[in-house]
Design an enzyme around this catalytic site. Sequence first.
Site, mmCIF file in Angstrom:
data_model
loop_
_atom_site.group_PDB
_atom_site.id
_atom_site.type_symbol
_atom_site.label_atom_id
_atom_site.label_comp_id
_atom_site.label_asym_id
_atom_site.label_seq_id
_atom_site.Cartn_x
_atom_site.Cartn_y
_atom_site.Cartn_z
ATOM 1 N N ARG A 203 38.372 35.280 37.715
ATOM 2 C CA ARG A 203 37.978 36.662 37.483
ATOM 3 C C ARG A 203 39.011 37.568 38.142
ATOM 4 N NH1 ARG A 203 33.173 36.667 35.041
ATOM 5 N NH2 ARG A 203 31.757 34.908 35.346
ATOM 6 N N THR A 206 43.175 41.774 41.537
ATOM 7 C CA THR A 206 43.764 43.094 41.780
ATOM 8 C C THR A 206 43.975 43.868 40.483
ATOM 9 O OG1 THR A 206 45.981 42.121 41.753
ATOM 10 C CG2 THR A 206 44.914 42.346 43.889
ATOM 11 N N SER A 207 43.349 43.453 39.399
ATOM 12 C CA SER A 207 43.501 44.125 38.109
ATOM 13 C C SER A 207 42.123 44.441 37.532
ATOM 14 C CB SER A 207 44.301 43.238 37.152
ATOM 15 O OG SER A 207 43.629 42.022 36.933
ATOM 16 N N THR A 211 40.933 36.866 33.044
ATOM 17 C CA THR A 211 40.681 36.217 31.751
ATOM 18 C C THR A 211 39.213 35.826 31.607
ATOM 19 O OG1 THR A 211 42.948 35.408 31.566
ATOM 20 C CG2 THR A 211 41.275 34.229 30.314
ATOM 21 N N ASP A 264 47.021 39.669 47.920
ATOM 22 C CA ASP A 264 47.199 38.393 47.228
ATOM 23 C C ASP A 264 48.306 37.631 47.945
ATOM 24 O OD1 ASP A 264 46.681 36.459 45.405
ATOM 25 O OD2 ASP A 264 47.461 37.518 43.670
ATOM 26 N N LYS A 296 52.466 42.184 40.309
ATOM 27 C CA LYS A 296 52.399 41.441 41.573
ATOM 28 C C LYS A 296 53.783 41.032 42.039
ATOM 29 C CE LYS A 296 47.758 39.470 41.158
ATOM 30 N NZ LYS A 296 46.976 38.222 41.041
#
Length: 420
Positions: A203, A206-207, A211, A264, A296
């Site tokens: 899931r 940071t966006s 998917t 991340d 990223k």
Amino acid sequence: MKNNFLYLRRLGIDTHQEPVVYMRKDCHVCRSEGFDAQARIRVSTETASILATLNIVSSDFLSHRQVGLSEAAWQLLGAEEGEKARFGYARPVESMSYVRAKLYGQAYSSARIEEIISDIKERRYSDIQLAAYVTSCAGNRLSAEEIIALTRAMVASGERFDWGVPNVMDKHCVGGLPGNRTTPIVVAIVCANGLMMPKTSSRAITSPAGTADTMETLAPVDLSFSRMQAVVEQEGGCIAWGGSVSLSPTDDIVIRVERALDLDSEGQLVASIISKKVAAGSTHVLIDIPVGATAKVRNYHLAAKLDQQLTTVGAALDLKVKCVFSDGSQPVGQGIGPALEARDILAVLKQQEAPQDLQERAVLLAGDILEMGGLAKTGEGYQLALDTLLSAKAWEKFQAICEAQGGLREPPVAKSEAKR
């Protein structure tokens, strides 16, 4: 104390999946045990026991005989309203001393990493302690040896598929690029050509969407281990949420905290990617690394370094890794967010006003995977992938995968959009 118990009450509070207990500071249990706020305590009923973080309450919304549970604590405990529970301090988590040592410059040994991962899996770490662990892995603090040890520990912490075939394909995107939802298209193209591709996805970290979030608007992704196995054996592939099948289960616990921190870790990222691919039973993986000022990976120097780390760690775990660099300078497709990205996916698969940037990326990646799997010679995979898409074979396979996972559905539409 014979009567040292409280009655459980479900408060319906979302604590971001961390088990939290709410107790009055003047209740007999809190006073007798000497509990303080943020203490790690064990909650035990007649049938179950969990570790939780304590929040102290001074208002009257709880009685002196009640203790409140967050939704995460309630679900983990399998509690019933009004059930009795007893409480005590949790034992200190010894592996936290290794995290502190790492923060002060000491390296993680394989044994120490294994213990940390085991404690995270068993939910012995609070979110504060998890944040310290994530920080200890950030800023290039992990060596190649530490990342390999971490990856092995993460694989060993969960279940692992063995498909019994020589070529099991996989794909991953490092992320950070909104709308770059190529995976469902790639899986459909690859599986339509007869290669196996059991795809597990994460899931969002940071966006706006991961998917798994996008795919969930089209079909169920919360598959059990046995259900995922059945889908792949039937259709040759799937697009499932990795957290539901207990593949590298500590990864999803860590990701939850990474998302809250908007952090991340590079080493944790590598371990996350490779551990899930190995646990999924993959033999070959193509990794898309978008490079751009707001992605990223900000430049090609960092992309090359990540490429080297991924291929090195993959090789150490008998996984063949190929990385490709893509343009990460702007969003992909026409929509951003789970439902809108799902609509873009359907537009490409159905060939109905398809966003060309998304289609081109998906076909390029699928072509590379077809070449890795031996179905096309070098340089010829792109055309095979495009032909599969244009012939509607990929759309047919995608529908079949969705049906096997529980049924294809239309992505939701907001009320404001529906009125246009």
